[in-house]
Scaffold this motif. Structure first.
Motif, PDB file in Angstrom:
ATOM      1  N   ASN A  73       0.845  -1.204   0.000  1.00  0.00           N
ATOM      2  CA  ASN A  73       0.000   0.000   0.000  1.00  0.00           C
ATOM      3  C   ASN A  73       0.878   1.251   0.000  1.00  0.00           C
ATOM      4  OD1 ASN A  73      -1.987   1.885   0.227  1.00  0.00           O
ATOM      5  ND2 ASN A  73      -2.482   1.458   2.356  1.00  0.00           N
ATOM      6  N   ASP A 116      -1.349   5.958   0.657  1.00  0.00           N
ATOM      7  CA  ASP A 116      -1.884   6.578   1.876  1.00  0.00           C
ATOM      8  C   ASP A 116      -2.413   7.985   1.643  1.00  0.00           C
ATOM      9  OD1 ASP A 116      -1.431   4.351   3.429  1.00  0.00           O
ATOM     10  OD2 ASP A 116       0.550   5.000   4.098  1.00  0.00           O
ATOM     11  N   CYS A 119      -8.646  -2.360  -1.176  1.00  0.00           N
ATOM     12  CA  CYS A 119      -8.537  -3.399  -0.137  1.00  0.00           C
ATOM     13  C   CYS A 119      -8.445  -4.801  -0.732  1.00  0.00           C
ATOM     14  CB  CYS A 119      -9.722  -3.305   0.824  1.00  0.00           C
ATOM     15  SG  CYS A 119      -9.619  -1.902   1.950  1.00  0.00           S
ATOM     16  N   HIS A 170      -7.468  -5.526   4.013  1.00  0.00           N
ATOM     17  CA  HIS A 170      -8.119  -4.575   4.911  1.00  0.00           C
ATOM     18  C   HIS A 170      -7.168  -4.147   6.023  1.00  0.00           C
ATOM     19  CE1 HIS A 170     -12.102  -4.948   3.154  1.00  0.00           C
ATOM     20  NE2 HIS A 170     -11.988  -6.265   3.174  1.00  0.00           N
ATOM     21  N   ASP A 171      -7.376  -2.939   6.515  1.00  0.00           N
ATOM     22  CA  ASP A 171      -6.577  -2.401   7.622  1.00  0.00           C
ATOM     23  C   ASP A 171      -7.519  -2.173   8.803  1.00  0.00           C
ATOM     24  OD1 ASP A 171      -4.645  -1.253   9.193  1.00  0.00           O
ATOM     25  OD2 ASP A 171      -4.734   0.707   8.212  1.00  0.00           O
ATOM     26  N   TYR A 172      -7.849  -3.263   9.524  1.00  0.00           N
ATOM     27  CA  TYR A 172      -8.848  -3.193  10.581  1.00  0.00           C
ATOM     28  C   TYR A 172      -8.311  -2.475  11.821  1.00  0.00           C
ATOM     29  CZ  TYR A 172     -11.721  -6.419   7.920  1.00  0.00           C
ATOM     30  OH  TYR A 172     -12.482  -7.006   6.944  1.00  0.00           O
ATOM     31  N   LYS A 173      -9.187  -1.654  12.407  1.00  0.00           N
ATOM     32  CA  LYS A 173      -8.868  -0.923  13.635  1.00  0.00           C
ATOM     33  C   LYS A 173      -9.988  -1.149  14.640  1.00  0.00           C
ATOM     34  CE  LYS A 173      -5.317   0.975  11.571  1.00  0.00           C
ATOM     35  NZ  LYS A 173      -3.956   0.473  11.851  1.00  0.00           N
ATOM     36  N   CYS A 227     -12.468  -1.313   8.958  1.00  0.00           N
ATOM     37  CA  CYS A 227     -11.304  -1.119   8.090  1.00  0.00           C
ATOM     38  C   CYS A 227     -11.050   0.382   7.934  1.00  0.00           C
ATOM     39  CB  CYS A 227     -11.527  -1.768   6.728  1.00  0.00           C
ATOM     40  SG  CYS A 227     -10.192  -1.435   5.543  1.00  0.00           S
ATOM     41  N   TYR A 229      -6.962  -4.700  17.206  1.00  0.00           N
ATOM     42  CA  TYR A 229      -6.163  -3.912  16.275  1.00  0.00           C
ATOM     43  C   TYR A 229      -6.056  -2.495  16.826  1.00  0.00           C
ATOM     44  CZ  TYR A 229      -7.386  -7.718  13.078  1.00  0.00           C
ATOM     45  OH  TYR A 229      -7.572  -8.946  12.495  1.00  0.00           O
TER      46      TYR A 229
END
Length: 204
Positions: free
Chosen positions: A39, A42, A122, A127-130, A155, A171
């Motif tokens: 990625n 950003d 994604c 995915h960038d899970y938080k 995400c 996360y």
């Protein structure tokens, strides 16, 4: 016996060559997969987020204006009957009902498009899970239907939701929680459909 030996040896050599070629291709494929999943977007993703948040604010404002129209002409729960004259000339903050609905269609189409774009990202980078919060979730999996506490993760790229058991690792969240909520809200948005039936059109 000599010919059989040579035939077997040649076949084994071919197989060895194929395996070595396959290993080389697999190594190359891993490099390509790593490049595809890296990625480096950003700044672009942040720019798309800002546009989505701005569009959401506009949608909320227009929906508030429409709620005024609903209170004048009918019930928000069903299609509202209105004359063409009122539809085109009754204004709220300088916008006719027709203008408000057309703008809502354009804005929601844009949000749906941008959310789809983030979803495509994604699909490549993952995915960038938080971690968002702990909440009670309706559980369909157990024999007795009921609520179960889960940790909710969104995400940070596309707003997709992931529900984990409380004992699983959380996360870490680097994004503002309100931004995660907005992403989730945007992901649920569908293209706006008119809530009005034009009375003049019904007689044609």
């Amino acid at each position: 016996m000599g010919e059989a030996y040579i035939s077997i040896q040649n076949d084994l050599n071919k197989r060895l060559g194929l395996l070595q070629e396959a290993e080389a291709l697999e190594a190359q494929a891993k490099v390509l997969r790593d490049r595809a999943s890296y990625n480096n977007l950003d700044l672009e993703i942040e720019s798309v987020h800002k546009e989505i948040f701005m569009l959401l604010d506009k949608v909320d404002l227009l929906k508030k204006l429409l709620s005024l129209a609903f209170s004048l002409f009918g019930d928000v729960e069903e299609k509202v009957l209105i004359s063409l004259h009122d539809y085109q000339n009754c204004t709220f903050q300088g916008r006719s009902i027709e203008m408000i609905e057309k703008e809502l269609i354009d804005l929601t189409k844009r949000i749906v498009f941008l959310c789809d774009l983030l979803g495509q990202i994604c699909s490549y980078v993952g995915h960038d899970y938080k971690f968002m919060k702990v909440d009670s979730i309706f559980d369909f999996n157990s024999l007795e239907i009921g609520f179960e506490e889960k940790q909710i993760n969104y995400c940070a790229i596309c707003g997709d939701a992931k529900y984990l058991d409380l004992n699983e690792d959380r996360y870490s969240c680097s994004l503002n929680c309100s931004d995660l909520e907005k992403l989730r809200k945007a992901r649920k948005i569908k293209v706006y459909e008119s809530k009005f039936m034009i009375e003049d059109n019904l007689h044609r």
